[in-house]
Design an enzyme around this catalytic site. Structure first.
Site, short mmCIF file in Angstrom:
data_model
loop_
_atom_site.label_atom_id
_atom_site.label_comp_id
_atom_site.label_asym_id
_atom_site.label_seq_id
_atom_site.Cartn_x
_atom_site.Cartn_y
_atom_site.Cartn_z
N LYS A 54 0.84 -1.20 0.00
CA LYS A 54 0.00 0.00 0.00
C LYS A 54 0.88 1.26 0.00
O LYS A 54 0.62 2.21 -0.72
CB LYS A 54 -0.94 -0.01 1.22
CG LYS A 54 -2.04 -1.05 1.08
CD LYS A 54 -2.79 -1.34 2.36
CE LYS A 54 -3.77 -2.49 2.13
NZ LYS A 54 -4.43 -2.98 3.34
N GLN A 98 -4.32 -1.80 9.65
CA GLN A 98 -4.28 -3.11 8.98
C GLN A 98 -4.92 -4.19 9.86
O GLN A 98 -4.53 -4.38 11.00
CB GLN A 98 -2.82 -3.47 8.64
CG GLN A 98 -2.65 -4.73 7.83
CD GLN A 98 -3.28 -4.64 6.45
OE1 GLN A 98 -3.14 -3.65 5.74
NE2 GLN A 98 -4.01 -5.68 6.05
N ASP A 121 -10.74 3.10 4.56
CA ASP A 121 -11.04 1.67 4.39
C ASP A 121 -12.56 1.45 4.35
O ASP A 121 -13.02 0.38 4.00
CB ASP A 121 -10.45 0.88 5.58
CG ASP A 121 -9.43 -0.13 5.11
OD1 ASP A 121 -9.34 -0.36 3.88
OD2 ASP A 121 -8.72 -0.70 5.96
#
Ligand code: NDP
Length: 294
Positions: A54, A98, A121
């Site tokens: 990412k 994450q 997200d």
């Protein structure tokens, strides 16, 4: 019939090129540099790899990225304190924690702590709630489902009025993609492990999304001729002919499905590459939002 391949890898690259141009334009015209903070707790090798990927993609498009790593035994308070600090940081437009988090941490509380405006997200309960409600729009939608919708749109297949069947109801893929298809006026059927007569249901699908995590479960005769098939699954199957001893397959039996569908995503190279592309896109959206450009 041999289906046309939906080239997720190529489409993700194209989106990255578009974002690179947009980021350059934002910098030159408005002096804005979008920023993404990644938060990794512990040293799970897969999570480390995802975070690294990412960050690398961010650099490629000109998004400023900052990585934070906390030890595996970090406390809830420590993780939430970091999130608060990033919420208050004006150089950061997106916060990516994450997942999965180590067992001692309350994942929902951590996601809840992320500012709505930085929830790139798309997992904040308020954003998910808005996604589930008629007439409400979330600021961000989760990356993999957003990537799926983008793949369908770029294939040129209409969503409105189509019968869409979604295999899987996870919070990450099945459920949000179902809500997104519903918002786009598809008629949806969501299937799961307790659904009976799966094949009869999937055979009605103009758009079939498979997100179950079962290698090659969807056979050719489960698929409506001429339909669009999105295979989200990533499964390892043993393969002694490969150096690493396995190969990756989807939830769809590709060799059979390709003869029936009109459009299909391959695995790998279909949905996979889209997820990060959508994270970058959400970060740029966050930056535009923060600057009052949206
Ligand atoms: P989950 O395990 O969280 O969910 C799987 C879903 O499939 C559940 O709703 C489950 O039902 C349902 N299911 C399981 N077995 C069956 C069955 N035999 N028949 C019908 N339904 C079944 O998985 P995820 O949604 O997180 O991931 C699904 C797949 O997508 C995985 O292979 C994963 O690796 C891949 N993936 C790929 C991504 C990408 O490309 N970027 C991102 C995320 C995931 P129930 O709810 O009843 O348990």
């Amino acid at each position: 019939m041999t289906a046309e391949l939906i080239d997720g890898k190529g489409i993700a690259k194209q989106i990255q090129r578009e974002l690179t141009e947009e980021v350059a334009h934002l910098r030159e015209t408005h002096g804005i540099e979008p920023g993404l903070a990644t938060v990794l707790v512990g040293d799970n090798p897969a999570s480390k790899t995802y975070v690294r990927m990412k960050q690398r993609r961010c650099e490629e498009v000109g998004i400023h990225s900052v990585g934070y790593t906390l030890p595996a035994d970090a406390t809830q308070a420590e993780v939430e304190a970091l999130v608060s600090q990033l919420n208050a940081d004006p150089t950061i437009n997106g916060i990516l924690v994450q997942l999965p988090l180590p067992g001692q941490l309350d994942e929902e509380a951590v996601l809840n702590a992320i500012s709505l405006e930085k929830d790139v997200d798309g997992f904040h309960p308020l954003n998910i709630g808005r996604l589930a409600m008629k007439g409400r729009e979330p600021l961000f939608t989760p990356c993999t489902p957003t990537g799926i919708i983008e793949l369908i749109d770029r294939t040129g297949v209409q969503i409105e009025g189509q019968e869409a069947v979604i295999l899987g109801r996870s919070n990450i893929v099945g459920l949000p993609v179902s809500m997104m298809l519903l918002k786009r006026n598809a008629t949806i059927t969501i299937c799961h492990s307790r659904t009976r007569e799966l094949a009869e249901i999937t055979r009605r699908a103009d758009i079939l999304i498979a997100a179950v995590g079962r290698a090659e479960m969807v056979k050719g005769d489960w698929i409506k001729p001429g339909s669009l098939v999105i295979d989200v699954g990533i499964n390892r199957v043993e393969d002694d002919t490969r150096k690493r001893g396995y190969r990756l397959v989807g939830d769809v039996d590709f060799a059979e499905a390709v003869e029936v569908a009109a459009h299909i995503t391959p695995v790998p190279g279909g949905v996979g590459p889209m997820t990060i592309a959508m994270l970058l896109k959400n970060t740029v959206t966050g930056a535009k939002h923060a600057a009052g450009l949206l």
